[in-house]
Design a protein around this motif. Structure first.
Motif, PDB file in Angstrom:
ATOM      1  N   ALA A  69      -2.628   3.723   1.896  1.00  0.00           N
ATOM      2  CA  ALA A  69      -1.939   4.567   2.874  1.00  0.00           C
ATOM      3  C   ALA A  69      -0.910   3.771   3.666  1.00  0.00           C
ATOM      4  O   ALA A  69       0.212   4.243   3.922  1.00  0.00           O
ATOM      5  CB  ALA A  69      -2.954   5.206   3.814  1.00  0.00           C
ATOM      6  N   ARG A 123       1.473   7.519   2.233  1.00  0.00           N
ATOM      7  CA  ARG A 123       0.873   8.845   2.031  1.00  0.00           C
ATOM      8  C   ARG A 123      -0.120   8.779   0.883  1.00  0.00           C
ATOM      9  O   ARG A 123      -0.084   7.848   0.067  1.00  0.00           O
ATOM     10  CB  ARG A 123       1.947   9.886   1.719  1.00  0.00           C
ATOM     11  N   MET A 142      -5.994  11.430   4.865  1.00  0.00           N
ATOM     12  CA  MET A 142      -4.646  11.447   4.309  1.00  0.00           C
ATOM     13  C   MET A 142      -4.411  12.679   3.437  1.00  0.00           C
ATOM     14  O   MET A 142      -3.334  13.279   3.452  1.00  0.00           O
ATOM     15  CB  MET A 142      -4.386  10.177   3.497  1.00  0.00           C
TER      16      MET A 142
END
Length: 231
Positions: free
Chosen positions: A71, A76, A121
């Motif tokens: 991440a 992302r 996430m």
């Protein structure tokens, strides 16, 4: 020209150094994903944009650290493919009882820990995806398949439960249920007489990547079974 990694959707593949994981990583890269591979083995996976090796996903802390590293570096996470796992064939009477716990750890606990770590996430993604690898043999276990089939049945139940828990979010959770996968290890162990009937890694990768795509947003808690010989 290929887009820079930060602008493309990110797919995390556990067990990405294995035969199936490598095939999925290659196909994902060709399909335009930014590919992050997490594996216990220490090697590189062709086509991966980021590789984390030596990670024990049976340990929650290591799973959390690995997912967090992805991440932070890639910005992302859009999809998690839980391919990490193991297999053993042994009869109940003559086998090692410890294999039951080992199969649960390798097949269920790895998927659980990676999924829990990735959920924050995935919930931020427009179309968050979790795709697990179950097994056709878990629906009806053959002789010598008790420990393995029981652990894969656990993957099925994890998939169903997590899909229900996430129904009010944009995250879907599905699992593929292959029979015998055509890998070098299976050919070495089982011979090649019936290999033409086994599930090809490229075909299974295509199914998994569809389930990881925005086009599969209406599917959750499902168990596609690619055609092939039963174990």
């Amino acid at each position: 020209m290929k887009e820079p990694p930060m602008s493309r959707p990110v797919i995390v593949i556990t067990g990405g150094h294995g035969a199936l994981g490598s095939a999925v990583a290659k196909a994902a890269g060709e399909a335009g994903w930014t590919v992050a591979v997490i594996d216990h083995a220490r090697q590189e996976t062709q086509g991966a944009d980021m590789t984390l090796s030596g990670v024990d996903l049976t340990e929650p802390g290591q799973a959390q650290q690995a997912i967090q590293a992805v991440a932070e570096q890639l910005g992302r996470i859009d999809a998690l493919l839980n391919i990490a796992g193991g297999f053993v064939w042994q009869t109940t009477e003559d086998g090692d009882p410890a294999a039951w716990g080992r199969m649960y750890a390798l097949n269920v606990t790895t998927a659980l820990n990676a999924s829990r770590a990735a959920l924050p996430m995935l919930k931020q993604a427009t179309d968050g995806r979790i795709v697990n690898v179950g097994a056709a043999g878990a629906q009806k276990a053959a002789a010598g398949m008790g420990a393995y089939a029981a652990s894969k049945a656990g993957v099925h139940r994890l998939t169903e439960s997590l899909a229900e828990e996430l129904k009010e979010t944009s995250v879907t959770v599905n699992a593929v249920l292959p029979s015998i996968i055509d890998t070098p290890a299976n050919r070495a162990d089982m011979g090649e007489a019936n290999a033409d009937k086994w599930v090809k890694t490229a075909d299974l990768a295509a199914v998994m990547l569809f389930l990881a795509s925005p086009a599969a947003r209406a599917i959750t808690g499902a168990f596609p079974s690619p055609a092939g010989s039963e174990p």
